[in-house]
Motif scaffolding. Structure first.
Motif, PDB file in Angstrom:
ATOM      1  N   ALA A  35       0.857  -1.192   0.000  1.00 38.48           N
ATOM      2  CA  ALA A  35       0.000   0.000   0.000  1.00 38.48           C
ATOM      3  C   ALA A  35       0.886   1.232   0.000  1.00 38.48           C
ATOM      4  N   ASP A  36       0.352   2.339  -0.510  1.00 31.95           N
ATOM      5  CA  ASP A  36       1.081   3.603  -0.516  1.00 31.95           C
ATOM      6  C   ASP A  36       1.169   4.175   0.893  1.00 31.95           C
ATOM      7  N   ILE A  37       2.344   4.654   1.266  1.00 33.06           N
ATOM      8  CA  ILE A  37       2.450   5.395   2.516  1.00 33.06           C
ATOM      9  C   ILE A  37       1.686   6.704   2.395  1.00 33.06           C
ATOM     10  N   SER A  38       1.860   7.361   1.268  1.00 34.34           N
ATOM     11  CA  SER A  38       1.107   8.576   0.940  1.00 34.34           C
ATOM     12  C   SER A  38       1.035   8.676  -0.569  1.00 34.34           C
ATOM     13  N   SER A  39      -0.150   8.592  -1.113  1.00 32.43           N
ATOM     14  CA  SER A  39      -0.317   8.564  -2.568  1.00 32.43           C
ATOM     15  C   SER A  39       0.035   9.902  -3.210  1.00 32.43           C
ATOM     16  N   SER A  40       0.083  10.984  -2.422  1.00 34.86           N
ATOM     17  CA  SER A  40       0.341  12.313  -2.982  1.00 34.86           C
ATOM     18  C   SER A  40       1.819  12.673  -3.009  1.00 34.86           C
ATOM     19  N   ASP A  41       2.659  11.882  -2.323  1.00 35.48           N
ATOM     20  CA  ASP A  41       4.081  12.200  -2.227  1.00 35.48           C
ATOM     21  C   ASP A  41       4.898  11.355  -3.200  1.00 35.48           C
ATOM     22  N   THR A  42       5.600  12.028  -4.100  1.00 31.45           N
ATOM     23  CA  THR A  42       6.486  11.333  -5.041  1.00 31.45           C
ATOM     24  C   THR A  42       7.840  12.033  -5.071  1.00 31.45           C
ATOM     25  N   GLN A  43       8.421  12.188  -3.890  1.00 28.72           N
ATOM     26  CA  GLN A  43       9.722  12.831  -3.816  1.00 28.72           C
ATOM     27  C   GLN A  43      10.841  11.875  -4.258  1.00 28.72           C
ATOM     28  N   TYR A  44      12.047  12.425  -4.298  1.00 28.06           N
ATOM     29  CA  TYR A  44      13.225  11.612  -4.564  1.00 28.06           C
ATOM     30  C   TYR A  44      13.710  11.047  -3.232  1.00 28.06           C
ATOM     31  N   SER A  45      13.046  10.003  -2.786  1.00 30.21           N
ATOM     32  CA  SER A  45      13.322   9.437  -1.464  1.00 30.21           C
ATOM     33  C   SER A  45      14.534   8.509  -1.514  1.00 30.21           C
ATOM     34  N   THR A  46      15.375   8.602  -0.501  1.00 27.36           N
ATOM     35  CA  THR A  46      16.633   7.870  -0.483  1.00 27.36           C
ATOM     36  C   THR A  46      16.819   6.977   0.732  1.00 27.36           C
ATOM     37  N   SER A  47      16.038   7.185   1.791  1.00 25.50           N
ATOM     38  CA  SER A  47      16.242   6.414   3.015  1.00 25.50           C
ATOM     39  C   SER A  47      14.969   6.420   3.841  1.00 25.50           C
ATOM     40  N   ILE A  48      14.769   5.337   4.600  1.00 25.86           N
ATOM     41  CA  ILE A  48      13.556   5.201   5.396  1.00 25.86           C
ATOM     42  C   ILE A  48      13.895   4.591   6.747  1.00 25.86           C
ATOM     43  N   ALA A  49      13.190   5.020   7.780  1.00 27.74           N
ATOM     44  CA  ALA A  49      13.380   4.475   9.119  1.00 27.74           C
ATOM     45  C   ALA A  49      12.037   4.357   9.809  1.00 27.74           C
ATOM     46  N   LEU A  50      11.887   3.346  10.639  1.00 28.78           N
ATOM     47  CA  LEU A  50      10.638   3.105  11.353  1.00 28.78           C
ATOM     48  C   LEU A  50      10.851   3.217  12.852  1.00 28.78           C
ATOM     49  N   GLY A  51       9.891   3.804  13.531  1.00 31.81           N
ATOM     50  CA  GLY A  51       9.938   3.925  14.982  1.00 31.81           C
ATOM     51  C   GLY A  51       8.663   4.569  15.490  1.00 31.81           C
ATOM     52  N   ASP A  52       8.364   4.385  16.758  1.00 34.47           N
ATOM     53  CA  ASP A  52       7.142   4.943  17.344  1.00 34.47           C
ATOM     54  C   ASP A  52       7.406   6.394  17.747  1.00 34.47           C
ATOM     55  N   LEU A  53       7.141   7.312  16.831  1.00 31.91           N
ATOM     56  CA  LEU A  53       7.491   8.720  17.031  1.00 31.91           C
ATOM     57  C   LEU A  53       6.637   9.412  18.084  1.00 31.91           C
ATOM     58  N   ASN A  54       5.373   9.006  18.217  1.00 35.46           N
ATOM     59  CA  ASN A  54       4.469   9.681  19.155  1.00 35.46           C
ATOM     60  C   ASN A  54       4.073   8.808  20.337  1.00 35.46           C
ATOM     61  N   ASN A  55       4.771   7.697  20.514  1.00 35.41           N
ATOM     62  CA  ASN A  55       4.560   6.820  21.681  1.00 35.41           C
ATOM     63  C   ASN A  55       3.120   6.347  21.838  1.00 35.41           C
ATOM     64  N   ASP A  56       2.496   5.980  20.702  1.00 35.32           N
ATOM     65  CA  ASP A  56       1.131   5.456  20.772  1.00 35.32           C
ATOM     66  C   ASP A  56       1.093   3.947  20.610  1.00 35.32           C
TER      67      ASP A  56
END
Length: 339
Positions: A35-56
């Motif tokens: 699935a798309d993370i965001s269908s509207s974003d098509t930047q030149y993405s180079t790196s990705i990281a996962l983590g619980d940013l808002n502690n939910d």
């Protein structure tokens, strides 16, 4: 990502929509639904990281973008059945970012963000605003303007604060020690060694089980290397050695993990236009290499995780197709994290 007990996969794409892939939770017949993370974003993405940013309790996503585009984070909606993400800019900065990492730099209980920038731009960190949400303005890690390709976080001197390691292309790789001041965070930079290879990726882990983090670096068209800590917290230094003197592939990504469950970290490397390889730790500060498979793809990212919950680490690799992408940075960067 959906808290079902199986690892999922997230991929950053160059000039295309970034995607995540949910596991079907079937250890015997593993499959993934994208699935798309965001269908509207098509930047030149180079790196990705996962983590619980808002502690939910749900993993969120942070993405580094190149081409003078803003880096972004995406918060999970916390719905395991119908997962979706809402994006926002990390800041108004528009650097040429090639790598992103998450960690609690100031020990306030919230994940912060560190970014490696190329094209002679300074690398930066962004402190979380905590429960309020969002991130404070970026702060220079140092005044260095190297051509940085990769960034990693870890407590290198065992003082309780995360430090920063950076791989640079054509320049010496560096590490930056925290001043341990949560209210006025600063970093002091040091050369990992005198080596100035074309480094593409950096990873941290305790390779010799001495209680201190060591450093592994993937180099392009050069021998990949590891650097052992001297275990001196007050005068930290590293001694380098080749992972394999016979291998000089076009390495783009490196990851550490105990592949054979012998209690020692092993090494996995993604290579462009050549076979990807893993190197088993011989417990004697030497490594024995083997090809992961006979595939000869243009691989640019590698990640380790127990995908089928059998107690052994598996390997996930992101590849790019030169028939579709002409840019040398047309890559997919991958992160494989707990669901």
């Amino acid at each position: 990502m959906n808290n079902d007990g199986f690892l999922d996969i997230a991929v950053a794409n160059w000039g295309q929509v970034n995607r995540y892939y949910l596991s079907n939770g079937n250890s015997v017949s593993l499959a993934y639904t994208g699935a798309d993370i965001s269908s509207s974003d098509t930047q030149y993405s180079t790196s990705i990281a996962l983590g619980d940013l808002n502690n939910d309790g749900f993993l969120d996503i942070a993405i580094a973008n190149s081409g003078a585009q803003r880096n972004k984070y995406y918060l999970s909606n916390g719905n395991s059945v119908s997962l979706a993400y809402t994006g926002a800019d990390i800041s108004s900065d528009t650097q040429s970012s090639l790598s992103i990492a998450l960690g609690d730099l100031n020990n306030d209980g919230f994940l912060d963000i560190a970014v490696a920038n190329s094209s002679g731009q300074v690398n930066k960190y962004y402190l979380s605003n905590g429960a309020v949400g969002g991130y404070a303005a970026g702060v220079n890690i140092s005044g260095d303007t190297d051509t940085s390709a990769s960034i990693a976080l870890g407590d290198l001197n065992n003082d309780g604060f995360l430090d920063i390691a950076v791989a640079n292309s054509g320049q010496v790789n560096k590490y930056y020690l925290s001043n341990r001041n949560a209210f006025a965070l600063e970093y002091a930079g040091y050369d990992i060694s005198a080596d100035s290879q074309s480094s593409k990726s950096i990873a941290l882990g305790d390779l010799n089980n001495d209680g201190f983090l060591d450093i592994a670096v993937a180099n392009y068209n050069q021998v990949n290397k590891y650097y052992l800590s001297n275990r001196n917290a007050s005068a930290l230094a590293y001694t380098g050695a080749e992972i394999s003197s016979s291998d000089t592939q076009n390495s783009y990504s490196i990851a550490l993990g105990d592949l054979n469950n012998d209690g020692f970290l092993d090494i996995a490397v993604a290579n462009e236009g050549d076979g990807n390889k893993y190197y088993l730790n011989n417990n004697t500060l030497s490594f024995t290499g083997a090809e992961i498979s006979s595939d000869l793809q243009n691989s640019t990212s590698i990640a380790l995780g127990d995908l089928n919950n059998d107690g052994f680490l598996d390997i996930a690799v992101a590849n790019w197709k030169p028939s579709l992408f002409k840019s040398p940075r047309a890559m997919e960067m991958l992160s494989c994290m707990s669901s």
